[in-house]
Motif scaffolding. Structure first.
Motif: not given
Length: 361
Positions: A1, A4, A16-17, A20, A23, A25, A27, A152-153, A156-157
């Protein structure tokens, strides 16, 4: 990913944002209230600018009643390769989404079992989900790629994936989340008009029971409106226990010895069933329940006192498994209860006494 879009920047969406974005991503953030999205962006959760093209995953973090419409809108706009929601109810929103005629292969329902009494982006933290169950409710239509994006989400969380049927999930959360919220609120409501003298006697027990009663009523109306049947079923069972317990307590007031004996038996029955249920609650990191020893330490209400206790425990090579704080009414002092493995209790007690801490037996 790699990319997002988080739709809804409340506690869960922003947390969550943050996880992500932390790590790597990219967002993007969207909210019906642009100010909330800007707040989340200012916290480092991503950008409140719209993505230039489709993202890998769209995460819909809006109240359950708005999930189907938000998902359908995003799907019809071709916003992402995969779509999921994080609402606390799964069966009803999924059926409503199916009725809207969208492609269900790109969707999976999810629910992270984590939260706080506070809501909104300012309550969010990147570690909110760490070690917590995150339920996934795929159907036969769910594409494997979408399931992998959801997994994957969760990774990552740093949460723990749990796969369930949507309706089974709703019955489960009615028992372990939604009903406890209502019961906590009911107990706390008894305090609203209670005499001030009685309220001043509040200890850790009432604080534990009423902690979640501080939650936002508007948010819970949304949740309970989406799962009323299963919650009502659980409450009906609780109501039956309450009726039996009331009768047992009334019997204890009787002058008839046999009635008092029956009353005591009725109260004991519900207490013992409570013991049995409590023993099934998972312990640390979801492991089997563990019985810890408690080391109780008197502390003053001064900056750095808790940090000193934890530092002294660390020097003794003792891991604190859990901690509770009971404040002394009307005094600048309190009692810290440190829960540790039974074998470590004596070691910790001796180490803390050596460093000048006052312990309570």
């Amino acid at each position: 990913m790699r990319t997002a879009l988080v739709i809804g920047t409340g506690l869960i969406g922003t947390s969550a944002a943050l996880a992500l974005a932390g790590r790597g991503v990219t967002v993007h953030l969207r909210d019906h209230d642009p100010a909330r999205a800007r707040t989340a962006a200012a916290l480092g959760a991503g950008s409140d600018e719209a993505p230039e093209g489709p993202v890998d995953l769209a995460i819909v973090a809006v109240p359950p009643a708005h999930v189907p419409a938000a998902l359908a809108e995003a799907m019809r706009a071709g916003t992402a390769r995969g779509y999921l929601d994080v609402a606390s109810v799964k069966g009803g929103p999924r059926r409503e989404l199916e009725a809207l005629g969208v492609d269900m292969s790109s969707y999976i329902g999810t629910h992270p079992m984590s939260g706080k009494e506070r809501s909104g982006p300012l309550a969010a933290t990147a570690d909110l989900f760490e070690g917590r169950p995150w339920v996934l409710t795929p159907t036969r239509d769910t594409d494997t790629e979408v399931l992998n994006l959801a997994l994957e989400l969760v990774a990552l969380c740093r949460a723990v994936p749990v796969v369930m049927d949507a309706d089974a999930h709703d019955r489960a959360v009615a028992l372990v989340s939604h009903t406890p919220q209502l019961i906590s609120s009911m107990v706390a409501a008894r305090l609203a008009d209670a005499d001030e003298t009685a309220v001043r006697l509040c200890g850790q027990g009432i604080r534990d029971v009423t902690r979640i009663a501080a939650s936002d009523p508007g948010m819970w109306i949304d949740i309970l409106s989406a799962n009323p049947g299963p919650v009502a079923d659980v409450l009906a069972g609780v109501a039956a226990d309450l009726d039996e317990t009331v009768r047992a307590l009334r019997a204890l007031q009787s002058s008839d010895e046999d009635k008092r004996r029956d009353g005591a038996g009725g109260v004991e029955d519900v207490l013992r069933r409570g013991n049995a249920g409590r023993e099934r609650v998972p312990g640390k990191h979801g492991a089997a329940p563990t019985t810890y020893e408690t080391v109780a330490v008197l502390i003053s209400d001064q900056p750095g006192e808790l940090a000193r206790i934890f530092a002294d425990a660390g020097r003794a090579s003792v891991n604190i498994e859990d901690v509770r704080i009971e404040h002394a009414t009307g005094q600048q002092a309190g009692l810290v209860q440190l829960m540790v493995e039974p074998a470590a209790a004596a070691v910790l007690s001796a180490a803390l006494r050596d460093r000048g801490w006052a312990l309570r037996q």
